[in-house]
Design a protein around this motif. Sequence first.
Motif, PDB file in Angstrom:
ATOM      1  N   SER A  59       8.545   7.275   1.404  1.00 30.87           N
ATOM      2  CA  SER A  59       7.137   7.626   1.617  1.00 30.87           C
ATOM      3  C   SER A  59       6.951   8.541   2.827  1.00 30.87           C
ATOM      4  O   SER A  59       7.611   8.372   3.857  1.00 30.87           O
ATOM      5  CB  SER A  59       6.316   6.354   1.815  1.00 30.87           C
ATOM      6  OG  SER A  59       4.971   6.683   2.146  1.00 30.87           O
ATOM      7  N   PRO A  60       6.010   9.499   2.742  1.00 32.86           N
ATOM      8  CA  PRO A  60       5.676  10.318   3.919  1.00 32.86           C
ATOM      9  C   PRO A  60       4.829   9.574   4.943  1.00 32.86           C
ATOM     10  O   PRO A  60       4.644  10.062   6.059  1.00 32.86           O
ATOM     11  CB  PRO A  60       4.908  11.502   3.311  1.00 32.86           C
ATOM     12  CG  PRO A  60       4.298  10.956   2.058  1.00 32.86           C
ATOM     13  CD  PRO A  60       5.284   9.950   1.536  1.00 32.86           C
ATOM     14  N   ILE A  61       4.296   8.418   4.568  1.00 30.73           N
ATOM     15  CA  ILE A  61       3.527   7.604   5.515  1.00 30.73           C
ATOM     16  C   ILE A  61       4.502   6.888   6.448  1.00 30.73           C
ATOM     17  O   ILE A  61       5.462   6.270   5.999  1.00 30.73           O
ATOM     18  CB  ILE A  61       2.657   6.566   4.777  1.00 30.73           C
ATOM     19  CG1 ILE A  61       1.678   7.245   3.814  1.00 30.73           C
ATOM     20  CG2 ILE A  61       1.896   5.699   5.775  1.00 30.73           C
ATOM     21  CD1 ILE A  61       0.879   6.277   2.955  1.00 30.73           C
ATOM     22  N   ARG A  62       4.260   6.974   7.752  1.00 31.35           N
ATOM     23  CA  ARG A  62       5.105   6.273   8.726  1.00 31.35           C
ATOM     24  C   ARG A  62       4.632   4.827   8.821  1.00 31.35           C
ATOM     25  O   ARG A  62       3.542   4.549   9.326  1.00 31.35           O
ATOM     26  CB  ARG A  62       5.014   6.931  10.096  1.00 31.35           C
ATOM     27  CG  ARG A  62       5.284   8.422  10.129  1.00 31.35           C
ATOM     28  CD  ARG A  62       6.554   8.813   9.431  1.00 31.35           C
ATOM     29  NE  ARG A  62       6.940  10.192   9.743  1.00 31.35           N
ATOM     30  CZ  ARG A  62       7.739  10.915   8.977  1.00 31.35           C
ATOM     31  NH1 ARG A  62       8.230  10.403   7.851  1.00 31.35           N
ATOM     32  NH2 ARG A  62       8.045  12.149   9.330  1.00 31.35           N
ATOM     33  N   LEU A  63       5.454   3.917   8.343  1.00 33.70           N
ATOM     34  CA  LEU A  63       5.125   2.491   8.361  1.00 33.70           C
ATOM     35  C   LEU A  63       5.913   1.805   9.470  1.00 33.70           C
ATOM     36  O   LEU A  63       7.138   1.947   9.539  1.00 33.70           O
ATOM     37  CB  LEU A  63       5.454   1.861   7.007  1.00 33.70           C
ATOM     38  CG  LEU A  63       5.298   0.342   6.884  1.00 33.70           C
ATOM     39  CD1 LEU A  63       3.858  -0.078   7.165  1.00 33.70           C
ATOM     40  CD2 LEU A  63       5.728  -0.123   5.496  1.00 33.70           C
ATOM     41  N   VAL A  64       5.221   1.070  10.325  1.00 37.80           N
ATOM     42  CA  VAL A  64       5.860   0.334  11.410  1.00 37.80           C
ATOM     43  C   VAL A  64       5.471  -1.140  11.301  1.00 37.80           C
ATOM     44  O   VAL A  64       4.280  -1.470  11.286  1.00 37.80           O
ATOM     45  CB  VAL A  64       5.453   0.868  12.797  1.00 37.80           C
ATOM     46  CG1 VAL A  64       6.246   0.153  13.888  1.00 37.80           C
ATOM     47  CG2 VAL A  64       5.684   2.361  12.884  1.00 37.80           C
ATOM     48  N   ILE A  65       6.474  -1.998  11.204  1.00 39.62           N
ATOM     49  CA  ILE A  65       6.254  -3.434  11.101  1.00 39.62           C
ATOM     50  C   ILE A  65       6.668  -4.086  12.420  1.00 39.62           C
ATOM     51  O   ILE A  65       7.793  -3.882  12.889  1.00 39.62           O
ATOM     52  CB  ILE A  65       7.071  -4.040   9.944  1.00 39.62           C
ATOM     53  CG1 ILE A  65       6.704  -3.372   8.610  1.00 39.62           C
ATOM     54  CG2 ILE A  65       6.872  -5.547   9.875  1.00 39.62           C
ATOM     55  CD1 ILE A  65       5.284  -3.629   8.162  1.00 39.62           C
ATOM     56  N   PHE A 122       0.829  -1.205   0.000  1.00 44.42           N
ATOM     57  CA  PHE A 122       0.000   0.000   0.000  1.00 44.42           C
ATOM     58  C   PHE A 122       0.866   1.259   0.000  1.00 44.42           C
ATOM     59  O   PHE A 122       0.597   2.224  -0.717  1.00 44.42           O
ATOM     60  CB  PHE A 122      -0.904  -0.034   1.237  1.00 44.42           C
ATOM     61  CG  PHE A 122      -1.935   1.059   1.306  1.00 44.42           C
ATOM     62  CD1 PHE A 122      -2.941   1.157   0.365  1.00 44.42           C
ATOM     63  CD2 PHE A 122      -1.907   1.977   2.349  1.00 44.42           C
ATOM     64  CE1 PHE A 122      -3.903   2.154   0.452  1.00 44.42           C
ATOM     65  CE2 PHE A 122      -2.870   2.973   2.444  1.00 44.42           C
ATOM     66  CZ  PHE A 122      -3.871   3.061   1.488  1.00 44.42           C
ATOM     67  N   VAL A 123       1.929   1.241   0.793  1.00 48.27           N
ATOM     68  CA  VAL A 123       2.830   2.392   0.904  1.00 48.27           C
ATOM     69  C   VAL A 123       3.759   2.483  -0.302  1.00 48.27           C
ATOM     70  O   VAL A 123       4.033   3.568  -0.815  1.00 48.27           O
ATOM     71  CB  VAL A 123       3.643   2.303   2.215  1.00 48.27           C
ATOM     72  CG1 VAL A 123       4.730   3.358   2.263  1.00 48.27           C
ATOM     73  CG2 VAL A 123       2.719   2.435   3.421  1.00 48.27           C
ATOM     74  N   ALA A 124       4.243   1.346  -0.779  1.00 51.11           N
ATOM     75  CA  ALA A 124       5.272   1.325  -1.823  1.00 51.11           C
ATOM     76  C   ALA A 124       4.777   1.862  -3.159  1.00 51.11           C
ATOM     77  O   ALA A 124       5.581   2.360  -3.961  1.00 51.11           O
ATOM     78  CB  ALA A 124       5.798  -0.091  -2.005  1.00 51.11           C
ATOM     79  N   HIS A 125       3.490   1.770  -3.428  1.00 51.58           N
ATOM     80  CA  HIS A 125       2.971   2.166  -4.736  1.00 51.58           C
ATOM     81  C   HIS A 125       2.333   3.552  -4.731  1.00 51.58           C
ATOM     82  O   HIS A 125       1.481   3.868  -5.576  1.00 51.58           O
ATOM     83  CB  HIS A 125       1.983   1.114  -5.241  1.00 51.58           C
ATOM     84  CG  HIS A 125       2.631  -0.199  -5.550  1.00 51.58           C
ATOM     85  ND1 HIS A 125       2.642  -1.249  -4.665  1.00 51.58           N
ATOM     86  CD2 HIS A 125       3.343  -0.612  -6.629  1.00 51.58           C
ATOM     87  CE1 HIS A 125       3.303  -2.265  -5.191  1.00 51.58           C
ATOM     88  NE2 HIS A 125       3.743  -1.904  -6.377  1.00 51.58           N
ATOM     89  N   SER A 126       2.738   4.375  -3.783  1.00 53.16           N
ATOM     90  CA  SER A 126       2.262   5.752  -3.727  1.00 53.16           C
ATOM     91  C   SER A 126       3.372   6.631  -3.170  1.00 53.16           C
ATOM     92  O   SER A 126       4.181   6.184  -2.362  1.00 53.16           O
ATOM     93  CB  SER A 126       1.019   5.849  -2.833  1.00 53.16           C
ATOM     94  OG  SER A 126       0.652   7.193  -2.628  1.00 53.16           O
ATOM     95  N   ASN A 127       3.403   7.879  -3.595  1.00 51.48           N
ATOM     96  CA  ASN A 127       4.391   8.819  -3.061  1.00 51.48           C
ATOM     97  C   ASN A 127       3.739   9.941  -2.259  1.00 51.48           C
ATOM     98  O   ASN A 127       4.345  10.979  -2.021  1.00 51.48           O
ATOM     99  CB  ASN A 127       5.251   9.406  -4.198  1.00 51.48           C
ATOM    100  CG  ASN A 127       4.393  10.071  -5.273  1.00 51.48           C
ATOM    101  OD1 ASN A 127       3.189  10.254  -5.108  1.00 51.48           O
ATOM    102  ND2 ASN A 127       5.020  10.434  -6.379  1.00 51.48           N
TER     103      ASN A 127
END
Length: 527
Positions: free
Chosen positions: A292-298, A82-87
């Motif tokens: 990405s400007p989205i903060r992704l936490v795994i 979801f994050v990887a395919h948007s900037n």
Amino acid sequence: MLTASEARVELEAARAAFRGDMSKAGAADVWARFTGRIGVVLSGGGARGAYEAGALLAFQDAALPTHVIAATSIGGINAASFVAHSNTRVGNAERLIENWHALTPGLLGIEWTRYGWMLVGLIACSAGVGNLVAYLATLLGIEVHLHSPAAAWTALALGGASLLLFYPQLPYLHFVLRRWLDRDDWDLDPARLRASIVANVLVAGFVLVIVFSLHLHTTFSTLLVRSPLVVLGALVALAILRLWQRRAGGAARLSRMWERLLRIPLTPGLFKNFERARYLRAEIPAPPIAASPIRLVITATDIKAGRPRYFTNAAPEALAADPGVDQEFVSHEVVQAHDLLPAVVAASALPIAFEPLWVDGHLLADGAIVGSQPIRPALRLGADVLFIVLLNPPRTAAPAKANSFVDVGIRALDILIHQNLRVDLQTAQEVNDLCESTARQLGLPAEAITISIGRRRFRYVRTFTIRPTGPLRAGILDFGNRATGEMLLQGYRDAADQIREFLAYAPQAQFGGPRRVLGMALAGEAG
């Protein structure tokens, strides 16, 4: 159940209607004026993660900005795509949806033929050892002839198959006879006893056929005639040796020997990670995740330490500058990963199914082991609104099948995930209730309250729960299931309903302003 094509048609119709609703309601203006930080929480659940992908597509169609995505297990894979395919802060789920439609177990390395080859290897090893023993026996003057080779080999094949298939039922008859001879009281299982009797009769019958087909020529018979006392002495010595072994723990040592032998072909997981890692690497580009400007936490589980390990796509200084962030969490618990894909692979390594993975010197596995819902990192990174996507219905548990130890183990993990979820949601609700009641007493909005208890601070967080009303039609490992399209559609519709609720709530929310911190004593500290 909808067919795949029917589900696609209905999904496109639902998308068109939802995008129209968002446009008419002026959703873009509402999102632009909203001052809070929006977070999305994605849980684990294997093949049922198609439901999450449908929910993410609804976020895309609503053009809803996402500040934080916290995910674990299959949720981590969905979130990364979801994050990887948007900037921008609006993710893109188009590629993710297509991948779910095309997904097969083989693409993820779920390949059972490996165990077929292991069985072939066992047969080849047994045949080699057996023929070697037969050859050595001829050198000692022992020869075996078969009266009917066809009957003997057929009986051997059927006897071996019966032993392989019915071994779990075989010991119960002996257990019953031993309890009966000892006059013990126990609850007899008639169905299991019948199955055990049939299994023992089958195996014994095939063994008898083999025995009666044998014609043994050996110097042993000559020795028995000429020197019976020597033979008798040897048999007595063997009996004494067997008795000594039993009293000295010989059975336990034999069991340990078999344990060591049987562990040789076993690995920490049924399936390897390389096929899954290769597939994810091909479908999820790593550089856009880092940018990405989205903060992704795994969230992954450190197997040796027994605690969660959090990986993020953002630099610590960037996270620290975000509003509402827990600085201690960012400084001590979050690890920046310039390439987040190894963490995604490790965090989705479902125990029993997949092997754990070494990442940066830590042996990592599915994050669902230590926490099914990664709510905590989303809150620590300052989320004011949480969309929590769940894969279990509110009350109805998924049907349990336990045909093998794999089913039992995976079902046990599913139960653990669900129980952790209930605790997390209950805690979040209790915090919100406390903030709301305190705010009412002070005449303040709940969003303006922070409660300090000891060293912990709790604040009001508006939650929107996206979950199916009934069990999803897939097991954890049922990738490529016929119900995938239906789960995508269901996740989309359920998420669309919650986004509509958020659209009605957002204009009146009062996030973004100063919060009043109220201290409360811990239980036992008052006075």
